[in-house]
Design a protein around this motif. Structure first.
Motif, PDB file in Angstrom:
ATOM      1  N   ARG A   1       0.838  -1.202   0.000  1.00 51.11           N
ATOM      2  CA  ARG A   1       0.000   0.000   0.000  1.00 51.11           C
ATOM      3  C   ARG A   1       0.874   1.254   0.000  1.00 51.11           C
ATOM      4  N   PHE A   2       1.928   1.235   0.797  1.00 50.01           N
ATOM      5  CA  PHE A   2       2.872   2.352   0.863  1.00 50.01           C
ATOM      6  C   PHE A   2       3.542   2.553  -0.503  1.00 50.01           C
ATOM      7  N   ALA A   3       4.017   1.469  -1.091  1.00 49.87           N
ATOM      8  CA  ALA A   3       4.678   1.546  -2.399  1.00 49.87           C
ATOM      9  C   ALA A   3       3.721   2.094  -3.451  1.00 49.87           C
ATOM     10  N   ASP A   4       2.471   1.660  -3.413  1.00 53.27           N
ATOM     11  CA  ASP A   4       1.491   2.150  -4.380  1.00 53.27           C
ATOM     12  C   ASP A   4       1.278   3.655  -4.243  1.00 53.27           C
ATOM     13  N   ILE A   5       1.342   4.161  -3.021  1.00 51.85           N
ATOM     14  CA  ILE A   5       1.226   5.609  -2.813  1.00 51.85           C
ATOM     15  C   ILE A   5       2.373   6.325  -3.520  1.00 51.85           C
ATOM     16  N   ILE A   6       3.580   5.809  -3.349  1.00 50.20           N
ATOM     17  CA  ILE A   6       4.738   6.440  -3.996  1.00 50.20           C
ATOM     18  C   ILE A   6       4.609   6.351  -5.511  1.00 50.20           C
ATOM     19  N   TRP A   7       4.314   5.152  -6.032  1.00 49.92           N
ATOM     20  CA  TRP A   7       4.209   4.988  -7.477  1.00 49.92           C
ATOM     21  C   TRP A   7       3.123   5.900  -8.066  1.00 49.92           C
ATOM     22  N   ALA A   8       2.049   6.128  -7.340  1.00 51.14           N
ATOM     23  CA  ALA A   8       0.952   6.957  -7.848  1.00 51.14           C
ATOM     24  C   ALA A   8       1.286   8.447  -7.854  1.00 51.14           C
ATOM     25  N   HIS A   9       2.211   8.867  -7.004  1.00 49.87           N
ATOM     26  CA  HIS A   9       2.474  10.298  -6.849  1.00 49.87           C
ATOM     27  C   HIS A   9       3.898  10.720  -7.186  1.00 49.87           C
ATOM     28  N   GLU A  10       4.751   9.812  -7.581  1.00 48.50           N
ATOM     29  CA  GLU A  10       6.160  10.157  -7.784  1.00 48.50           C
ATOM     30  C   GLU A  10       6.384  11.036  -8.995  1.00 48.50           C
ATOM     31  N   PRO A  11       7.460  11.796  -8.998  1.00 48.37           N
ATOM     32  CA  PRO A  11       8.326  12.069  -7.852  1.00 48.37           C
ATOM     33  C   PRO A  11       7.606  13.000  -6.879  1.00 48.37           C
TER      34      PRO A  11
ATOM     35  N   ASP B   1      17.930  14.124  -1.551  1.00 48.19           N
ATOM     36  CA  ASP B   1      17.650  15.536  -1.283  1.00 48.19           C
ATOM     37  C   ASP B   1      16.169  15.784  -1.019  1.00 48.19           C
ATOM     38  N   GLY B   2      15.537  14.844  -0.310  1.00 46.19           N
ATOM     39  CA  GLY B   2      14.135  15.001   0.051  1.00 46.19           C
ATOM     40  C   GLY B   2      13.148  14.723  -1.062  1.00 46.19           C
ATOM     41  N   GLN B   3      13.624  14.199  -2.193  1.00 41.52           N
ATOM     42  CA  GLN B   3      12.771  13.844  -3.327  1.00 41.52           C
ATOM     43  C   GLN B   3      12.687  12.325  -3.412  1.00 41.52           C
ATOM     44  N   VAL B   4      11.481  11.793  -3.339  1.00 43.84           N
ATOM     45  CA  VAL B   4      11.274  10.349  -3.372  1.00 43.84           C
ATOM     46  C   VAL B   4      10.830   9.941  -4.773  1.00 43.84           C
ATOM     47  N   ARG B   5      11.499   8.921  -5.315  1.00 42.56           N
ATOM     48  CA  ARG B   5      11.117   8.370  -6.619  1.00 42.56           C
ATOM     49  C   ARG B   5      11.491   6.897  -6.652  1.00 42.56           C
ATOM     50  N   SER B   6      10.909   6.205  -7.601  1.00 45.27           N
ATOM     51  CA  SER B   6      11.160   4.766  -7.700  1.00 45.27           C
ATOM     52  C   SER B   6      12.419   4.490  -8.507  1.00 45.27           C
ATOM     53  N   LEU B   7      13.044   3.371  -8.181  1.00 45.69           N
ATOM     54  CA  LEU B   7      14.158   2.855  -8.970  1.00 45.69           C
ATOM     55  C   LEU B   7      13.659   1.747  -9.896  1.00 45.69           C
ATOM     56  N   ILE B   8      12.448   1.281  -9.636  1.00 43.42           N
ATOM     57  CA  ILE B   8      11.819   0.254 -10.455  1.00 43.42           C
ATOM     58  C   ILE B   8      10.331   0.605 -10.540  1.00 43.42           C
ATOM     59  N   SER B   9       9.772   0.510 -11.732  1.00 42.42           N
ATOM     60  CA  SER B   9       8.363   0.861 -11.904  1.00 42.42           C
ATOM     61  C   SER B   9       7.472  -0.189 -11.231  1.00 42.42           C
ATOM     62  N   ARG B  10       6.263   0.200 -10.967  1.00 36.78           N
ATOM     63  CA  ARG B  10       5.283  -0.716 -10.368  1.00 36.78           C
ATOM     64  C   ARG B  10       5.114  -1.947 -11.265  1.00 36.78           C
ATOM     65  N   GLU B  11       4.997  -1.707 -12.571  1.00 35.31           N
ATOM     66  CA  GLU B  11       4.798  -2.797 -13.523  1.00 35.31           C
ATOM     67  C   GLU B  11       5.984  -3.756 -13.525  1.00 35.31           C
ATOM     68  N   ASP B  12       7.199  -3.201 -13.534  1.00 31.15           N
ATOM     69  CA  ASP B  12       8.394  -4.054 -13.514  1.00 31.15           C
ATOM     70  C   ASP B  12       8.510  -4.825 -12.200  1.00 31.15           C
ATOM     71  N   PHE B  13       8.179  -4.159 -11.102  1.00 33.47           N
ATOM     72  CA  PHE B  13       8.244  -4.821  -9.809  1.00 33.47           C
ATOM     73  C   PHE B  13       7.319  -6.044  -9.786  1.00 33.47           C
ATOM     74  N   TYR B  14       6.058  -5.845 -10.175  1.00 33.84           N
ATOM     75  CA  TYR B  14       5.106  -6.952 -10.120  1.00 33.84           C
ATOM     76  C   TYR B  14       5.378  -7.994 -11.205  1.00 33.84           C
ATOM     77  N   ALA B  15       5.977  -7.593 -12.316  1.00 32.67           N
ATOM     78  CA  ALA B  15       6.383  -8.573 -13.324  1.00 32.67           C
ATOM     79  C   ALA B  15       7.460  -9.497 -12.746  1.00 32.67           C
ATOM     80  N   ARG B  16       8.417  -8.912 -12.031  1.00 32.14           N
ATOM     81  CA  ARG B  16       9.458  -9.733 -11.384  1.00 32.14           C
ATOM     82  C   ARG B  16       8.859 -10.672 -10.335  1.00 32.14           C
ATOM     83  N   GLN B  17       7.887 -10.153  -9.574  1.00 34.17           N
ATOM     84  CA  GLN B  17       7.228 -10.987  -8.573  1.00 34.17           C
ATOM     85  C   GLN B  17       6.516 -12.164  -9.236  1.00 34.17           C
TER      86      GLN B  17
END
Length: 122
Positions: free
Chosen positions: A12-22, A60-76
């Motif tokens: 749920r936390f990760a989805d929040i980041i992916w939905a709003h990043e950066p 520097d206080g900016q949060v962003r993903s190193l792997i997209s949501r799609e790539d993450f779940y594809a790996r899973q």
């Protein structure tokens, strides 16, 4: 890839980041307060853990993903098929369809994916 697994709350936390990043980390704190009822230290603790796993970064206080949501779940999904069905996609599909029929649309979509991704071409 074991370290890439996410629990329910982490997802749920990760989805929040992916939905709003950066997004600025302070905005993430506000979002987590509203959506997860978390306090600031909880947000930063979970963020640090997921940054340590290589899923996100906080620079520097900016949060962003190193792997997209799609790539993450594809790996899973790949790991699940590998671990559970010895890497056999047909065995996975046989198990999946044993209890759930495919609609004509789902079958057509799967056939189109197969045609598009065949090693020997369509």
């Amino acid at each position: 890839m074991e370290e890439m697994k996410l629990g329910v709350v982490e997802s749920r936390f990760a989805d929040i980041i992916w939905a709003h990043e950066p997004l600025p980390s302070r905005d993430l704190v506000d979002l987590c307060q509203r959506e997860l009822n978390w306090k600031k230290p909880t947000t930063y603790t979970v963020l640090r853990k997921l940054c340590d796993r290589g899923i996100f970064q906080n620079v520097d206080g900016q949060v962003r993903s190193l792997i997209s949501r799609e790539d993450f779940y594809a790996r899973q999904s790949e790991k699940f098929v590998e671990d559970t069905f010895d890497g056999s996609l047909p065995a996975f599909l046989a198990a999946f369809t044993r209890r759930k029929s495919l609609t004509a649309e789902e079958a057509a979509q799967i056939m189109a994916m197969i045609a598009a991704h065949r090693e020997d071409g369509p």
